[in-house]
Enzyme design. Structure first.
Site, PDB file in Angstrom:
ATOM      1  N   GLY A   1       0.787  -1.024   0.028  1.00 25.88           N
ATOM      2  CA  GLY A   1       0.005  -0.128   0.004  1.00 25.88           C
ATOM      3  C   GLY A   1       0.947   1.453  -0.027  1.00 25.88           C
ATOM      4  O   GLY A   1       0.614   2.142   0.828  1.00 25.88           O
ATOM      5  N   SER A   2       1.755   1.548  -0.946  1.00 32.61           N
ATOM      6  CA  SER A   2       2.817   2.465  -0.800  1.00 32.61           C
ATOM      7  C   SER A   2       2.851   3.243  -2.056  1.00 32.61           C
ATOM      8  O   SER A   2       3.806   4.119  -2.152  1.00 32.61           O
ATOM      9  CB  SER A   2       4.096   1.916  -0.458  1.00 32.61           C
ATOM     10  OG  SER A   2       4.704   0.750  -1.618  1.00 32.61           O
TER      11      SER A   2
ATOM     12  N   ARG B   1       0.562   5.898  -1.800  1.00 28.95           N
ATOM     13  CA  ARG B   1      -0.103   7.058  -1.151  1.00 28.95           C
ATOM     14  C   ARG B   1       0.279   7.029   0.277  1.00 28.95           C
ATOM     15  O   ARG B   1       0.113   5.947   0.651  1.00 28.95           O
ATOM     16  CB  ARG B   1      -1.229   7.483  -1.810  1.00 28.95           C
ATOM     17  CG  ARG B   1      -2.401   6.482  -1.550  1.00 28.95           C
ATOM     18  CD  ARG B   1      -3.558   6.911  -2.206  1.00 28.95           C
ATOM     19  NE  ARG B   1      -4.613   5.689  -2.020  1.00 28.95           N
ATOM     20  CZ  ARG B   1      -5.925   5.849  -1.737  1.00 28.95           C
ATOM     21  NH1 ARG B   1      -6.246   7.200  -1.667  1.00 28.95           N
ATOM     22  NH2 ARG B   1      -7.033   5.056  -1.489  1.00 28.95           N
TER      23      ARG B   1
ATOM     24  N   ASN C   1       1.283  -2.388   5.395  1.00 34.72           N
ATOM     25  CA  ASN C   1       0.405  -1.068   5.612  1.00 34.72           C
ATOM     26  C   ASN C   1      -0.823  -1.232   4.770  1.00 34.72           C
ATOM     27  O   ASN C   1      -1.939  -0.532   5.276  1.00 34.72           O
ATOM     28  CB  ASN C   1       1.329   0.087   4.910  1.00 34.72           C
ATOM     29  CG  ASN C   1       0.468   1.112   4.780  1.00 34.72           C
ATOM     30  OD1 ASN C   1       0.099   2.102   5.816  1.00 34.72           O
ATOM     31  ND2 ASN C   1       0.118   1.621   3.528  1.00 34.72           N
TER      32      ASN C   1
ATOM     33  N   SER D   1      -3.831   0.466  14.473  1.00 34.03           N
ATOM     34  CA  SER D   1      -4.588   1.632  14.527  1.00 34.03           C
ATOM     35  C   SER D   1      -4.840   1.710  15.916  1.00 34.03           C
ATOM     36  O   SER D   1      -5.028   0.683  16.595  1.00 34.03           O
ATOM     37  CB  SER D   1      -5.753   1.433  13.662  1.00 34.03           C
ATOM     38  OG  SER D   1      -6.728   2.564  14.191  1.00 34.03           O
TER      39      SER D   1
ATOM     40  N   TYR E   1     -13.428  -3.287  11.458  1.00 34.85           N
ATOM     41  CA  TYR E   1     -12.034  -2.570  11.354  1.00 34.85           C
ATOM     42  C   TYR E   1     -11.501  -2.727  12.704  1.00 34.85           C
ATOM     43  O   TYR E   1     -10.191  -2.935  12.874  1.00 34.85           O
ATOM     44  CB  TYR E   1     -12.468  -1.022  10.681  1.00 34.85           C
ATOM     45  CG  TYR E   1     -11.052  -0.365  10.664  1.00 34.85           C
ATOM     46  CD1 TYR E   1     -10.382  -0.535   9.557  1.00 34.85           C
ATOM     47  CD2 TYR E   1     -10.647   0.313  11.626  1.00 34.85           C
ATOM     48  CE1 TYR E   1      -9.121  -0.023   9.449  1.00 34.85           C
ATOM     49  CE2 TYR E   1      -9.446   1.207  11.461  1.00 34.85           C
ATOM     50  CZ  TYR E   1      -8.658   1.234  10.426  1.00 34.85           C
ATOM     51  OH  TYR E   1      -7.518   1.689  10.178  1.00 34.85           O
TER      52      TYR E   1
ATOM     53  N   LYS F   1      -7.955  -4.927  13.397  1.00 39.55           N
ATOM     54  CA  LYS F   1      -6.624  -4.017  13.772  1.00 39.55           C
ATOM     55  C   LYS F   1      -6.226  -4.735  15.467  1.00 39.55           C
ATOM     56  O   LYS F   1      -5.130  -4.860  15.370  1.00 39.55           O
ATOM     57  CB  LYS F   1      -6.715  -2.654  13.900  1.00 39.55           C
ATOM     58  CG  LYS F   1      -6.935  -2.039  12.495  1.00 39.55           C
ATOM     59  CD  LYS F   1      -5.711  -2.316  11.631  1.00 39.55           C
ATOM     60  CE  LYS F   1      -5.666  -1.289  10.402  1.00 39.55           C
ATOM     61  NZ  LYS F   1      -4.582  -1.594   9.361  1.00 39.55           N
TER      62      LYS F   1
END
Length: 246
Positions: free
Chosen positions: A9-10, A12, A84, A140, A153, A157
């Protein structure tokens, strides 16, 4: 020889900033996005000579995580991974049907937990042959405190946090360290969507008076993956401006 790291997920946000920070700290960085995109191309340009490959796999199909790691390793030794890539799918527990909750669970856990789990497994098998390695999982704040309207979610996490801890114990004698970061609100383009009305209330709950920047997250990630943090294996660092303690 520079160590090599995969950051999922790099293209952005937090992932890209972590990738750029690691590139300036002596790492060769393998970039990942869910698909080929202009953003991923721009990230590759920003990494420059520290680029160690660009890979496009949609990790919402977690079985592709195995292929991702296989391809990355096929291009050279891998010394660390940063998990990520993730997604936030809000849902009301009270107002949703059981089927809706299960659909949300599967969509959320596929990317937020099963894909990182598979990446960890494939990477660890490689690290054993190299004599060690490091894993950083981006969790998170809600993995510790929960969040109304985001039960799946929060659960995903929390699972990632405890996977990080369990692997730190199990892999310690293999010279494989695992770490995590647990950001609260982070000032990214995704977070700013629809934020106009909510921002004052959000900032009121953050004693430092601002959301975290992606650089705040990247600084912690760079430290945890450095030789300075080896003895901290299993630690998940909070990045929340003093808004939550546990």
């Amino acid at each position: 020889m520079h160590p090599r790291v995969l950051v999922t997920g790099s293209s952005r946000g937090i992932g890209r900033t972590i990738a750029e920070k690691l590139a300036t700290s002596g790492w060769k960085v393998a970039l990942h996005g869910s698909r080929s995109s202009k953003e991923l191309e721009e990230a590759a340009v920003a990494i420059g000579d520290s680029l160690a490959g660009v890979y496009a796999y949609d990790l919402q199909h977690p079985e592709l995580a195995d292929r991702l790691v296989e391809e990355v390793i096929g291009d050279g030794p891998l010394n660390a991974v940063v998990n990520n890539a993730g997604r936030y799918l809000p849902i009301s527990f009270l107002e949703s049907s059981a089927n809706d909750l299960i659909d949300n669970y599967r969509s959320t856990f596929n990317l937020n937990f099963e894909a990182p789990l598979r990446i960890c497994k494939a990477a660890v098998e490689h690290f054993e042959m190299l004599g060690g390695g490091r894993i950083l999982n981006v969790a998170s704040r809600v993995g510790f405190r929960g969040e109304a309207g985001a039960c799946m979610y929060s659960a995903s996490k929390a699972a990632l946090i405890n996977l990080t801890r369990a692997l730190a114990v199990e892999l310690a004698l293999k010279n494989i360290q695992t770490f995590g970061i647990a950001p609260g609100w982070v000032d990214t383009a995704m977070a700013r969507q629809g934020m106009d009305e909510r921002l004052p209330a959000i900032l009121e709950g953050i004693p430092l008076g601002r959301m975290a920047s992606p650089e705040d997250c990247a600084n912690a990630a760079e430290f945890l993956l450095s030789d300075r943090a080896v003895y901290l294996s299993g630690v998940v660092i909070d990045i929340n401006g003093a808004s939550y303690f546990h």
